[in-house]
Design an enzyme around this catalytic site. Structure first.
Site, mmCIF file in Angstrom:
data_model
loop_
_atom_site.group_PDB
_atom_site.id
_atom_site.type_symbol
_atom_site.label_atom_id
_atom_site.label_comp_id
_atom_site.label_asym_id
_atom_site.label_seq_id
_atom_site.Cartn_x
_atom_site.Cartn_y
_atom_site.Cartn_z
ATOM 1 N N ASP A 354 -10.866 -4.761 5.728
ATOM 2 C CA ASP A 354 -10.244 -5.701 6.647
ATOM 3 C C ASP A 354 -9.908 -6.998 5.911
ATOM 4 O O ASP A 354 -10.728 -7.527 5.143
ATOM 5 C CB ASP A 354 -11.221 -5.982 7.797
ATOM 6 C CG ASP A 354 -10.669 -6.950 8.816
ATOM 7 O OD1 ASP A 354 -9.677 -6.607 9.476
ATOM 8 O OD2 ASP A 354 -11.233 -8.057 8.948
ATOM 9 N N GLU A 390 -6.205 -3.740 3.811
ATOM 10 C CA GLU A 390 -5.320 -4.434 4.740
ATOM 11 C C GLU A 390 -4.828 -5.639 3.938
ATOM 12 O O GLU A 390 -5.566 -6.605 3.748
ATOM 13 C CB GLU A 390 -6.060 -4.887 5.996
ATOM 14 C CG GLU A 390 -5.145 -5.557 6.989
ATOM 15 C CD GLU A 390 -5.885 -6.085 8.216
ATOM 16 O OE1 GLU A 390 -5.291 -6.033 9.313
ATOM 17 O OE2 GLU A 390 -7.023 -6.556 8.089
#
Length: 719
Positions: A354, A390
């Site tokens: 993330d 990401e």
């Protein structure tokens, strides 16, 4: 009786070792080790098995290289514990030690109890005029979960990682709780748990659909935000990490860590990989006004990135109040130890990071070859698993799509936006559409990567579901309690003529066709396709594009059978079969557009509706929304795992985002007639097996996609 069940205090305290960090049972006793560079004293608090009552405190007298440690030969698995850490409380200098606050071990592998929000959890006095410069003396232990010493033994047997090649992967992003919570085929007590995901009905469904890899939304222990708890809501997504080595127990039917391992073993037995969505960019402690639960009280100045101008405040590149300081070697070590633990002890197959750009930041700047990536690259455990970024964060320069190092794949939001806009009907996009369809070589080809570096997706957890993408022009997030201010306003969605549910059969038919169009495009694109769980069943969140706090039917997949859901599911299964059965759609290398074996035929041709090859001018037409691509089976230039040359049929894929039907002429290529395989105009997506010879046309309905095939045509070879 275990010693942790006895009332008698522990009497023996040995020096212990500084490594491994955390609480480690070695078969004879437990070693405790915690890093704190600026602490002046560390106390180990021991609790009863329930974690409610403190029984004893042990001063950790040994400190080696800033790691405080001791060994308790009388301690056993099941012992609950936490730390009280003494040191300066000078927020203006970056130090926030408060010996009245119980702190959880950053290396805890198991927890007992739940966090209960109370002002005592804060190092400062909430509501004080000096805010975080004040000091609170209440004990926070009654409100904090306790760490629990884990017995790690587990019978893995013959468990082996599936090791799916990147180009063969079909990823399915799912939420452990939401996936099985409403599935009537899963035994009721197991629904919404690791056991539910690992159950026979769940595994059978994934296998039947054709999924090779599940990507689990965060399963690291996390806490519910206070502002959500006060509104009666729950942090559902889990991007609020509390413990980096402990699986969240909300998803465990048995309340035991081994349930997670059993789930992994079951999925592996079916040949399905497990990738974890991990959050190492920030923690649940928030900004300077957040609670003191772990790292902040253990050593705030070491664990977090602080402002150089005023260390009272945090550098926030995540939008969550703080950013972990991976420039510090002990913090970097903590992240690496966590990753290795999940691979070696929990047998996961990889990670999706993330806000991965935040992990690359050194002194506030994104450094692509910074310490984090260097360490992973040389690590013999981690450099063999799947690594997905990401590729952005919220700080300056944080958008880094296409720039992550070799060995990493990336979520490709350029693919998402291009495909959404094209099928919505926006003009001037056929060039962008074609680039994304063929693997985004502009982003990944220049650095020596292959098409699998692009993780392609139309929808993910963050945003509209696929059904909502074709049913709503605007977000409808009122249930989140933020007056619809939260969530992205730029969705590139189109409601097909009515906002939300409608009885209009024409609109509903168009919506189903648009879903088929986007799913087929995704599964026939070069790169790695990623499906959002439930999209294949038309799951709706009723227009909520930010359902992070909706642990209810808004987020849980509805398994009630309807003709539309069953038809869409079978369509997806058939497209995955088509992809997996033909290497043309999962090439290991980019197309080159070059002639084959010296002949006139190319490995790829872009076609206009009249069947001729597109020239430069055709790509620039603003009104153009229809194109075709010829994929030559002879153009694979690849070999099987055993070294045999790969061959495939020829394919013709036709796209029409216009509203009206177009007669698409077959290209003037030698060879057998073309046979229709897929046509999204039909409810099932299955085209009548009509044949179309050279010069004939295919009736390509408005807003539809078609796939035609013929036996491989061998190009002419030099004489």
């Amino acid at each position: 009786m275990r010693s942790s069940d006895r009332e008698a205090p522990i009497t023996a305290v040995w020096p212990g070792k500084p490594y491994p960090r955390g609480a480690t049972w070695d078969g004879e006793g437990v070693n405790f080790a915690v890093f704190s560079e600026h602490a002046e004293k560390v106390e180990l608090a021991l609790f009863d098995p329930s974690g409610r009552r403190e029984r004893q405190r042990v001063t950790m007298k040994e400190c080696t290289d800033h790691v405080w440690h001791c060994y308790l030969p009388e301690a056993r698995p099941g012992q609950t514990y936490g730390y009280y850490v003494h040191g300066p409380y000078r927020p203006e200098e970056g130090h926030r030690f408060n010996p009245h606050k119980l702190l959880v071990d950053p290396y805890a592998k198991d927890f007992v109890g739940e966090l209960r929000w109370n002002d005592a959890l804060y190092g400062y006095t909430v509501g004080h005029r000096k805010e975080d410069l004040s000091f609170d003396r209440r004990d926070s232990a009654p409100y904090l979960p306790k760490c629990r010493v884990l017995e790690a033994a587990f019978t893995w047997g013959e468990d082996r990682r599936p090791e799916i090649p990147w180009h063969d992967m079909v990823i399915y992003e799912l939420h452990v709780r939401g996936f099985s919570m409403l599935n009537p085929k899963v035994p009721e007590p197991l629904r919404g748990t690791y056991a539910g995901l690992g159950s026979a009905p769940s595994v059978s469904y994934l296998k039947h659909l054709g999924i090779t890899t599940v990507e689990l939304m965060p399963v690291h222990s996390f806490v519910n935000d206070r502002y959500l708890a006060e509104k009666g809501l729950q942090n559902y997504w889990g991007y609020n990490t509390f413990g980096f080595l402990a699986p969240v127990m909300r998803y465990s039917y048995s309340r035991k860590v081994k349930e997670f391992k059993t789930m992994v073993k079951s999925l592996h037995s079916a040949g399905i990989e497990v990738i974890l969505d991990v959050v190492y960019n920030h923690t649940c402690e928030g900004n300077q006004l957040g609670p003191t639960l772990s790292l902040r009280g253990i050593d705030n100045a070491a664990y977090y990135m602080l402002s150089e101008e005023n260390p009272r405040y945090y550098n926030d590149f995540t939008g969550c109040g703080n950013t972990l300081n991976l420039m510090h070697p002990r913090v970097l070590q903590m992240v690496m130890d966590s990753l290795r633990y999940w691979v070696e002890e929990m047998h996961v197959d990889g990670f999706r990071f993330d806000l991965a750009s935040a992990l690359a930041r050194e002194r506030g700047r994104v450094e692509h070859l910074g310490g984090f990536f260097d360490v992973i690259r040389q690590d013999p455990t981690l450099n063999r698993v799947k690594l997905i970024a990401e590729p952005w964060d919220l700080g300056h320069g944080g958008y880094q799509v296409g720039n992550f190092p070799l060995g990493w794949a990336e979520w490709n939001d350029r693919y998402r936006d291009g495909m959404r806009a094209y099928w919505k009907g926006d003009g001037g996009l056929i060039g962008e559409f074609a680039t994304r369809l063929t693997g985004s070589s502009d982003l990944y080809g220049r650095s020596g990567k292959r098409p699998h570096a692009s993780i392609n997706f139309i929808t993910v957890h963050d945003g509209f579901t696929l059904h909502d993408l074709v049913s709503y022009n605007d977000k409808h997030n009122e249930a989140n309690g933020e007056d619809n201010r939260d969530g992205n306003n730029h969705n590139l969605s189109w409601n097909c003529g009515a906002e939300g549910p409608t009885d209009d059969p024409g609109i509903n038919a168009l919506r189903e066709r648009q879903k088929r169009n986007m799913l087929a495009t995704l599964l026939l694109s070069q790169g790695v396709p990623m499906l959002l769980a439930g999209d294949e069943r038309g799951h709706t969140q009723h227009g909520n594009n930010n359902a992070y706090c909706q642990d209810n039917e808004i987020s849980w997949i509805d398994w009630t059978p309807t003709p539309e859901r069953e038809a869409l599911q079978q369509f997806v299964r058939r497209l995955i079969e088509l992809r997996c059965g033909h290497p043309t759609f999962r090439r290991r290398d980019f197309f080159e557009g070059k002639a084959l074996l010296g002949g006139h035929l190319k490995d790829l041709l872009w076609l206009k509706p009249d069947g001729t090859e597109m020239g430069t001018e055709a790509w620039e037409h603003e009104h153009a929304r229809c194109l075709g691509v010829y994929l030559a089976g002879a153009g694979l230039d690849d070999v099987s795992p055993h070294g045999e040359p790969l061959q495939d049929d020829d394919f013709l894929v036709l796209f029409n985002a216009h509203e009206s039907e177009i007669a698409f002429h077959m290209p003037p290529l030698e060879g057998a007639p073309w046979t229709a395989l897929v046509d999204t105009r039909h409810d099932t997506g299955e085209a009548p097996p009509t044949q179309h010879a050279r010069g004939e046309h295919y009736p390509l309905q408005g807003r539809s996609l078609a796939v035609l095939t013929r036996p491989m045509h061998t190009p002419a070879t030099p004489g």
